[in-house]
Design an enzyme around this catalytic site. Structure first.
Site, PDB file in Angstrom:
ATOM      1  CG  HIS A 659      24.111  28.986  35.923  1.00 49.59           C
ATOM      2  ND1 HIS A 659      24.476  29.870  36.904  1.00 49.59           N
ATOM      3  CD2 HIS A 659      24.024  27.784  36.540  1.00 49.59           C
ATOM      4  CE1 HIS A 659      24.607  29.222  38.063  1.00 49.59           C
ATOM      5  NE2 HIS A 659      24.347  27.949  37.858  1.00 49.59           N
ATOM      6  CG  ASP A 714      24.365  33.181  36.227  1.00 51.36           C
ATOM      7  OD1 ASP A 714      23.286  32.826  35.711  1.00 51.36           O
ATOM      8  OD2 ASP A 714      25.068  32.433  36.942  1.00 51.36           O
ATOM      9  N   GLY A 806      24.447  23.562  43.486  1.00 48.45           N
ATOM     10  CA  GLY A 806      23.093  23.450  44.027  1.00 48.45           C
ATOM     11  C   GLY A 806      22.663  24.693  44.790  1.00 48.45           C
ATOM     12  CB  SER A 808      23.321  27.980  41.050  1.00 49.28           C
ATOM     13  OG  SER A 808      24.677  27.925  40.806  1.00 49.28           O
ATOM     14  N   GLY A 809      21.594  30.454  42.089  1.00 52.20           N
ATOM     15  CA  GLY A 809      20.295  31.098  42.019  1.00 52.20           C
ATOM     16  C   GLY A 809      19.832  31.625  43.360  1.00 52.20           C
TER      17      GLY A 809
HETATM   18  N1  ARG Z   1      27.173  26.939  39.619  1.00 46.98           N
HETATM   19  C1  ARG Z   1      26.845  26.374  40.875  1.00 46.98           C
HETATM   20  C2  ARG Z   1      25.414  25.884  40.888  1.00 46.98           C
HETATM   21  O1  ARG Z   1      24.871  25.702  39.832  1.00 46.98           O
HETATM   22  C3  ARG Z   1      27.157  27.295  41.999  1.00 46.98           C
HETATM   23  C4  ARG Z   1      28.579  27.200  42.332  1.00 46.98           C
HETATM   24  C5  ARG Z   1      29.033  28.154  43.334  1.00 46.98           C
HETATM   25  N2  ARG Z   1      30.384  27.782  43.583  1.00 46.98           N
HETATM   26  C6  ARG Z   1      31.161  28.347  44.469  1.00 46.98           C
HETATM   27  N3  ARG Z   1      32.349  27.865  44.698  1.00 46.98           N
HETATM   28  N4  ARG Z   1      30.778  29.413  45.157  1.00 46.98           N
HETATM   29  O2  ARG Z   1      24.863  25.566  41.897  1.00 46.98           O
END
Ligand code: ARG
Length: 858
Positions: A659, A714, A806, A808-809
Site C-alpha cells: 500500500h 499487502d 508511518g 507501514s512496510g
Molecule cells: N497504514 C499505516 C501506515 O501506512 C500503518 C498503520 C498501522 N496501524 C496500527 N494501528 N497498527 O503507516
C-alpha cells in the site's frame, strides 16, 4: 509506534508464584527409614568374636609394623628438609596515603628524581611495615611504586610475596586490613613519615602490572573540560594486539573528578563461566584493585548504550587484559575533568520536584553519600522512582549490602520498575549510598506533596501510593505494580471474564494459552483432560502422540521441542529439506541444529543476527538502540521525507508493504525513481551520519493480488539500485519458511519511525515496542469481515502499544532459537492506533516465502 505502558510488555497479569510446591502426605524420609534399615538383635554380638592367631605371629607383625612406620617418618622428614613447604607466588596491589607530604607536579612523571626519591621512601616504609606483621614479614620479596596522586599524596604500589600455601589466606586478610603508621616512630627522628589507609589486595596474576610492557601503557592528564580521546592500539582499522596487557592512567587536576565514556566498544564476547577471555576494567584508583573496580566490560555494546562512568577522585585506571587472539577492534573512549562535588543531596521544598543520583544517567561515582531532606506544604509527601538501577555484582537479591537508596529507613537496591514510597508526614529523608566498587546508572525520582484526604486528585491511587488514570481501573491490565487497580472490581459480564481470584479480564483472553488471571482460571475451562497435551492452537491431543513424528495438533506444536527429529511424509505443513525429505520439527531453519540429513535447514543463515551483544535495559515502547534493528530501512518519497518502513533481506532486496507504493492523484508512489532508501539509520535528523547508506530503488514489485480496498496481500519487494554493504548497522533479517509458525501469545517486536500518537507526529529516533500475537479467531471477531488468511493481529487487546501511521512496510521482528531474528510480518493497517480491542494488523510473512524466492531468488 505508540505506547503508554512501556515497561509492562512482559505480561498482562500477575504471575502465579510458588506453583511448584505439592503436598505429599507420606514423607519420603520416613518411608525410607521404615523400609531401608534393619537393626541387628543386640544379643548377636558374641557370634562375631573369633579366636586370635598364635602369639609369636602377632609379635612379629607388630615389629615389622613399627619398622615400617619409622622408615616412613624418616622419609617424610628428609623430604621436608629437601623441599621446604610449597610456596605460592602472590602479588598485591594497593595504595597508601602520605599525610605529611605535599603533592608536586613532578610526581606525575615516573622518570623524575622527585618521583624516585619519594618512591624509595615508600618502599622502605613498606618493608618496615611488613616486617612488623608476622603473617607478611618473612615472605615479602619486593615492592614497587607505580604512581602518585593528590590527597595529600596517595602512593600506588604492588608488593610481591612468596608465601607458604597454608598461610596465604592469613596474609590476604592482613593485607586487606587498613592500617595507619608513622615512620620512624615519633621522637627518634626529626622527620617522620605519616601513612594512613595502607591497604592492598591480591591481584589476578594476568593483570599484574609488574612486568607491564610499556608499549601499551599510557598516562593522560585531562585538559580543562575538553574531552580527550584514547583508543585501543590500532583502533578502528586493525584489531587490538593478541595476548597483550594495556593500561591507561587517567588524571585530572586536584579537586576534580573524571568522567569517562566509551563511545565505541567491541572486544571478544564475554564468557559465561566468568573468566572472560578479554576484559576491560575501570578502577577508581591508579592500581588495579578489584575492590576498587567501577566496572568490568566485555562483548560488544551498541553505541547508544550508556557507558559513562565517574570517579570519586581525580584519577581512573583503565586496563585491558587480552588472553585471546581474536580479532576485535577494541574501544574508543573520551574523558574530561569536572569540579568535584562538595555536597550531594540537599533540602527540597515546594509542592513537587525531581532529583536523581549524582550525574544521572551516567554511572554514579563510587564512594559517595547523598542525603535529600524533603519537606512539602501539604500534610503528606511521596517519592516516585521512575528509573532505578543500583545493581552490583555479588550482592544477594534484596540484601542491599553495597549500594542502596534508603527512604524512611527502608533500603532499596538492584533493578526495579517504577515504584512509590510515601511518608506519614510532610517530611521525608532519602539517602543514597555507593560503596567503593561497581556502580550503576542510579535513579531518577520525583517527589510530590499531597493531601491525605485526597491523595490522587482525579486519579486512582494504587496501594503502593502511585496514582494512575482512573480509566485504567478494572480494565484487565495491571497498571499498579501490586495490581491493586484490578482488585475489588465488578466485572462487566458482556465483555469480561471473572477470574477465580476475582480479577476481571477481557473475554478474548480466555483460552488463549496465556495465564492472564495469574491463577490460570482463564485457561481452566478449556484445559485438556488428564494425560493430554495442550497444543499451541488450543487443541488437546493424547500425550503419547507427542513427538511421534505426526502433526497431531495441526500446528505441529506437539512436534516442536522433540529430542529426535523424524523424517515424515511431506504435507503442506512440514518443512521440506533440499533433498526433498520432510522433517517433523517445527521451525527448524537456522536454529543451530542440523535437522535435515543434507544440512539444508542450516544453509543461508547469515541473517537475523544483531551486531551488538549488549543493548540498553529499558524495554517496551522506547527509543531503539543503535544497531538493535539493523534490517530496519526508512523509505523517503521525493520531497516528503520518511513515508514508510521496509526490511533488508539480502544485499539487493527489501520487503515492504504494497500500500506504500500505490499511486495517488498527484504522486506516483509506484515509481522507483521517486524513492530513496536509508539503511543503517537511527535518527531521522542525522541522515548523513557515518554508517548510513542512502540508496535509490531499481524496481518495486507489488504483490499482484494486492487489494487496495481490503489491504489483502499487502506486501511489496523493493530492489536496490546498488547492493547494500553489510556493516555493524546494516544486516538482513531471516525469512521464515512457509511452514514457520509464530504461536499465539508470542512476544514480537515492532519498530519504526511512525507516529508516536494517533494523529501525532512521526518519531525522529527509531522506536521499538513489544507486542503479542493474537489468535486468528479473536482477530476475526475484533475486526469482523476484515481479516484474511494473509493477515495477523499483533498487539495488546487493551491497547497501549501499537504501530501507527508511518510504520507501514516495516518488519515484525521475532526472536527465535539462539537469539536469531525472523521476520514474522509487515506493518499493514489498523483502526486508529493503540486503541482498546483494536490491535494492529500485519501481513503474514510465511505465506509469501515462495513468492519472494521466485521474484528475488532470496
Ligand atoms: N497504514 C499505516 C501506515 O501506512 C500503518 C498503520 C498501522 N496501524 C496500527 N494501528 N497498527 O503507516
Amino acid at each position: 509506534m505508540r505506547s503508554d505502558r512501556g515497561r509492562q510488555g512482559g505480561g498482562r497479569g500477575p504471575k502465579n508464584a510458588g506453583a511448584g510446591l505439592k503436598y505429599n502426605s507420606r514423607p519420603q524420609s520416613m518411608n525410607g527409614f521404615e523400609e531401608g534399615i534393619e537393626f541387628l538383635p543386640a544379643n548377636n554380638a558374641k557370634k562375631v568374636e573369633k579366636r586370635g592367631p598364635r602369639r609369636w605371629v602377632v609379635l612379629l607383625a607388630l615389629l615389622v609394623g613399627c619398622l615400617l612406620l619409622a622408615l616412613a617418618t624418616g622419609l617424610l622428614v628428609w623430604w621436608h628438609l629437601q623441599n621446604p613447604e610449597v610456596q605460592e607466588y602472590k602479588v598485591f596491589n594497593g595504595y597508601l596515603r602520605i599525610t605529611n607530604e605535599n603533592f608536586l607536579d613532578a610526581y606525575e612523571d615516573p622518570n623524575s628524581t622527585e618521583f624516585a626519591n619519594l618512591a624509595q621512601k615508600v618502599k622502605e616504609a613498606l618493608k618496615v611495615h611488613y616486617s612488623r606483621i608476622p603473617a607478611l614479614g618473612p615472605y615479602h620479596k619486593a615492592s614497587e611504586v607505580t604512581a602518585f596522586s593528590e590527597g595529600s599524596v596517595i602512593a600506588y604500589y604492588w608488593s610481591e610475596f612468596s608465601i607458604p600455601q597454608k598461610q596465604v589466606r592469613e596474609a590476604e586478610l592482613a593485607m586487606a586490613e587498613e592500617r595507619v603508621f608513622v615512620l620512624p616512630p615519633r621522637g627518634r627522628n626529626l622527620y617522620s613519615f605519616e601513612l594512613t589507609s595502607v591497604v592492598a589486595f591480591p591481584t589476578d596474576p594476568r593483570t599484574i602490572a609488574t612486568r607491564q610492557d610499556n608499549s601499551c601503557s599510557f598516562a593522560l592528564h585531562a585538559q580543562g573540560r575538553e574531552p580527550q580521546r584514547f583508543t585501543t592500539p590500532g583502533f578502528p582499522d586493525s584489531p587490538y594486539p593478541a595476548r597483550a596487557r594495556c593500561q591507561w592512567a587517567l588524571r585530572g587536576d586536584a579537586e576534580s573528578v573524571l568522567s569517562l565514556t566509551f563511545r565505541s566498544f567491541d572486544v571478544a564476547p564475554c564468557d559465561g563461566s566468568g573468566s572472560h577471555p578479554d576484559l576491560v576494567a575501570v578502577y577508581d584508583a591508579l592500581s588495579p584493585m578489584e575492590p576498587r573496580a567501577v566496572v568490568q566490560l566485555c562483548g560488544t555494546f551498541s553505541p547508544t548504550y550508556n557507558l559513562t562512568f565517574l570517579s570519586s577522585q581525580n584519577v581512573l585506571l583503565v586496563t585491558l587484559v587480552i588472553t585471546t587472539e581474536r580479532r576485535h577492534p577494541g574501544f574508543e573512549a573520551t574523558f574530561f575533568q569536572l569540579p568535584k562535588m562538595h555536597s550531594c543531596g540537599g533540602s527540597l521544598r515546594g509542592p513537587q520536584g525531581t532529583f536523581s543520583s549524582p550525574y544521572y544517567p551516567a554511572h554514579y561515582p563510587p564512594n559517595t553519600d547523598c542525603t535529600w531532606d524533603i519537606e512539602v506544604p501539604a500534610d503528606r509527601v511521596k517519592v516516585l522512582f521512575t528509573f532505578f538501577f543500583l545493581l552490583e555484582p555479588g550482592v544477594a537479591l534484596g540484601s542491599c549490602t553495597k549500594d542502596y537508596v534508603e527512604v524512611n529507613g527502608e533500603k532499596f537496591c538492584g533493578e526495579k520498575p517504577q515504584f512509590v514510597v510515601a511518608s506519614q508526614s510532610n517530611k521525608l529523608t532519602v539517602r543514597f549510598h555507593s560503596d567503593q566498587s561497581y556502580t550503576d546508572t542510579g535513579f531518577l525520582a520525583e517527589y510530590l506533596s499531597f493531601d491525605s484526604s485526597d491523595p490522587c486528585p482525579g486519579k486512582f491511587m494504587c496501594n503502593t501510593g502511585r496514582c494512575v488514570e482512573s480509566r485504567l481501573r478494572c480494565d484487565g491490565w495491571t497498571d499498579c505494580s501490586d495490581f491493586s487497580d484490578e482488585l475489588g472490581c465488578k466485572c462487566n459480564e458482556t465483555y469480561q471474564f471473572t477470574c477465580a481470584n476475582k480479577l476481571c479480564k477481557p473475554l478474548f483472553w480466555m483460552c488463549d494459552t496465556v495465564n492472564d488471571c495469574g491463577d490460570n482460571s482463564d485457561e481452566l475451562a478449556c484445559a485438556c483432560p488428564a494425560e493430554n497435551l495442550k497444543c499451541n492452537n488450543g487443541k488437546c491431543v493424547p500425550k503419547t502422540r507427542q513427538c511421534d513424528g505426526k502433526d497431531d495438533c495441526g500446528d505441529r506444536s506437539d512436534e516442536a521441542n522433540c529430542k529426535r527429529v523424524n523424517v515424515v511424509t511431506c504435507t503442506k505443513d512440514t518443512y521440506r529439506c533440499n533433498n526433498g525429505l520432510c522433517v517433523s520439527k517445527a521451525n527448524p531453519e537456522c536454529d543451530g541444529k542440523k535437522d535435515c540429513n543434507d544440512g539444508s535447514d542450516e544453509k543461508n543463515c547469515d541473517c537475523g543476527i544483531r551486531p551488538f551483544t549488549k543493548q540498553s535495559r529499558v524495554v517496551g515502547g522506547k527509543n531503539a538502540d543503535e544497531g538493535e534493528w539493523p534490517w530496519q530501512v526508512s523509505l523517503h518519497a521525493q520531497d516528503q521525507g520518511h513515508v514508510c518502513g521496509a526490511s533488508l533481506i539480502s544485499p539487493d532486496w527489501m520487503v515492504s508493504a504494497a500500500h506504500c507504493y500505490t499511486d495517488e492523484s498527484g504522486f506516483s508512489y509506484s515509481d522507483p525513481k521517486k524513492w530513496t532508501a536509508f539503511l543503517g539509520l537511527h535518527d531521522q535528523s542525522k541522515r548523513n551520519a557515518a554508517g548510513v547508506q542512502k540508496l535509490g530503488l531499481k524496481r518495486i514489485i507489488r504483490h499482484p493480488s494486492f487489494n487496495d480496498y481490503t489491504f489483502d496481500y499487502d506486501i511489496a519487494l523493493l530492489e536496490l539500485e546498488k547492493s547494500a554493504e553489510y556493516s555493524s548497522t546494516v544486516r538482513p533479517i531471516c525469512l521464515p519458511d512457509t511452514t514457520h509458525s509464530f504461536p499465539t501469545g508470542k512476544a514480537i517486536w515492532v519498530t519504526g519511525w511512525g507516529h508516536t500518537k494517533e494523529g501525532g507526529s512521526p518519531a525522529v529516533i527509531l522506536q521499538k515496542g513489544e507486542i503479542r500475537v493474537i489468535n486468528q479467531t479473536t482477530c476475526e471477531k475484533l475486526l469482523p469481515q476484515q481479516i484474511t488468511p494473509r493477515m495477523m493481529c499483533v498487539g495488546y487487546l487493551s491497547g497501549g502499544v501499537d504501530s501507527c501511521q508511518g510504520d507501514s512496510g516495516g518488519p515484525l521482528s521475532s526472536v527465535e532459537a539462539e537469539g536469531r531474528i525472523f521476520q514474522a510480518g509487515v506493518v499493514s493497517w489498523g483502526d486508529g492506533c493503540a486503541q482498546k480491542d483494536k490491535p494492529g494488523v500485519y501481513t503474514r510473512l510465511p505465506v509469501f516465502r515462495e513468492w519472494i524466492k521466485e521474484e528475488t531468488g532470496v
